[in-house]
Enzyme design. Sequence first.
Site, PDB file in Angstrom:
ATOM      1  N   GLU A 116       0.808  -1.232   0.000  1.00  9.77           N
ATOM      2  CA  GLU A 116       0.000   0.000   0.000  1.00  9.77           C
ATOM      3  C   GLU A 116       0.842   1.284   0.000  1.00  9.77           C
ATOM      4  O   GLU A 116       0.698   2.127   0.874  1.00  9.77           O
ATOM      5  CB  GLU A 116      -0.925   0.008   1.223  1.00  9.77           C
ATOM      6  CG  GLU A 116      -1.907  -1.132   1.208  1.00  9.77           C
ATOM      7  CD  GLU A 116      -2.807  -1.132   2.421  1.00  9.77           C
ATOM      8  OE1 GLU A 116      -4.012  -1.274   2.244  1.00  9.77           O
ATOM      9  OE2 GLU A 116      -2.303  -0.991   3.555  1.00  9.77           O
TER      10      GLU A 116
HETATM   11  C1  NGO Z   1      -4.212  -4.583   4.796  1.00  9.67           C
HETATM   12  C2  NGO Z   1      -3.220  -3.510   5.152  1.00  9.67           C
HETATM   13  C3  NGO Z   1      -3.072  -3.335   6.664  1.00  9.67           C
HETATM   14  C4  NGO Z   1      -4.440  -3.221   7.318  1.00  9.67           C
HETATM   15  C5  NGO Z   1      -5.264  -4.451   6.966  1.00  9.67           C
HETATM   16  C6  NGO Z   1      -6.656  -4.355   7.554  1.00  9.67           C
HETATM   17  C7  NGO Z   1      -2.142  -5.363   4.500  1.00  9.67           C
HETATM   18  C8  NGO Z   1      -1.097  -6.312   4.131  1.00  9.67           C
HETATM   19  N1  NGO Z   1      -2.020  -4.059   4.580  1.00  9.67           N
HETATM   20  O1  NGO Z   1      -3.378  -5.758   4.833  1.00  9.67           O
HETATM   21  O2  NGO Z   1      -2.319  -2.178   6.924  1.00  9.67           O
HETATM   22  O3  NGO Z   1      -4.287  -3.133   8.706  1.00  9.67           O
HETATM   23  O4  NGO Z   1      -5.376  -4.633   5.576  1.00  9.67           O
HETATM   24  O5  NGO Z   1      -7.460  -5.449   7.270  1.00  9.67           O
END
Ligand code: NGO
Length: 525
Positions: A342
């Site tokens: 992300e």
């Molecule tokens: C995503 C995000 C996390 C969040 C999560 C919440 C990943 C790998 N990055 O998973 O930062 O906390 O969702 O469900």
Amino acid sequence: MQQQTAWRMLLTCALVAGAATALHAQAAAAPSTATTRRPGLIPWPTSVEMSSSDAIAITNHTVIEVTPGQEGLWRLATDLARLLRPALDATIGIRDIAGPAAAGTIRLEVVPATAALAGDGYDLAISANGIRIEAATPAGVFYGTQTLRQLLPWAIELRGPRPFAVSVPAGHITDRPRYAWRGVLLDVSRHFFSVADVKRYIDLSAMYKMNRLHLHLSDDQGWRIEIASWPNLTRYGGSTAVGGGAGGFYTKADYAEIVAYARDRFMMVIPEIEMPSHCNAALASYPELTCDGVAPTLYTGIEVGFSNFCFEKDITFKFLDDVIRELAAMTPGPYVHIGGDEVKTMTPAQYSGFMERAQAIVARHGKTAIAWDEIIHGTMLPTTVVQYWRPDASLAPPPGTKLILSPANRLYLDMKYDDTTVLGLNWAGNVDVNVPYEWDPAKHVNVPESSILGVETAIWSETPATIRDLEFLLFPRLPAVAELGWTAQPARDWTDFRMRLGAQAPRWSALGINAFWSPKIDWTR
Ligand code: NGO
């Protein structure tokens, strides 16, 4: 049902002659045959042959015998004696094996590996000749003891003296896992969890034969691990949490305590430091890590993707080198997780360049990098392990890459069960207990099954803030993930699993677990 085919009730049982054979003369009467039925074991073993009529008693004269000189076995024996203590109103003896197996003993044995018995596999035989768990490793013996635990009456889990006649059905179980990697992630950054909470998380996971603890130690909302060369990370960056709570962090001694506790339950700890995004807590602690040199304020919300370490500055990589060096030195396992998910504020070239350098740093400190699946868009070391988390896995990694599977829409236990669940997120959809169960990891990404190390479930802590919250999200879904990771695909069947799961409920009550009583399960069984 395939499992019923696999299941063979030995009605004319050759294992034990006569009903209710006692391991010792003082044995109380065994349970009536009418109450003996297919054991509610989770995860379901490879082969189960149990007597429907014969039970073996365990009394305060039973002795646990262990293979001499095998690290960890004495401790496993001590744990088993502790488990039996309230029911027997006595602590049974432990001694080294010195002769052939005999009635009145529970043997924990490490034996040479064979084609049939290796790694985490075990063989559990319960007969008039005693109870015998054999494995090629202490880990395998541990998994055998966890199966034996589930064969004992549920009341064995009650603490404080409450004597009753203890017996287990006679029979024979052989078992080995589908995957070597059976992980649980705990996000201690969004909300912080104490060492005691993490120990309970380990206990509850190891009970179902999970063997990896992935600790998400840094994110925008908090830095949770002491790094001596950059002390403000924890002093300032660890001082808050989602919602503005007090935060917290693990000292090196705390971390060592967690690692040792996990190791004693055959769980490897994988530490994760998030980069290049999800790093606001670090940037707030050390403004020189930002491109404009200005420290952001501490963050207590739950948005993602807004922060990043400055790719163009040398200090960034000096910082990462120090952090990974210290983390590698305190982590006995071979892996360090470097995040990589992300990233919304860097160009693809900056991202790829950053992750390339991060992987090299991990390698320089003798560890193997794991990263979230976005890394396949950049340059990867051939040893880097990719952890798939996004539901869409249409893009496969380079051939030969090892994978861990954690698709959010199947394995994220921070998702709500249904629309009425107060705790949890729902960005990946609702995840009731059947959702992880009714999924075959082998079909997720187009790679040979040999590339899949295994599965890992995750609890991200934007919403859970206490161990009671974590329990609510874990149960009943954790056992479903455990069976997914352990039991061969053809032996898994939802209809059969939901009955075995329902039968576990009294154990959870005895253990004080705050479970969600999913309407998908018949809890009256
Ligand atoms: C995503 C995000 C996390 C969040 C999560 C919440 C990943 C790998 N990055 O998973 O930062 O906390 O969702 O469900």
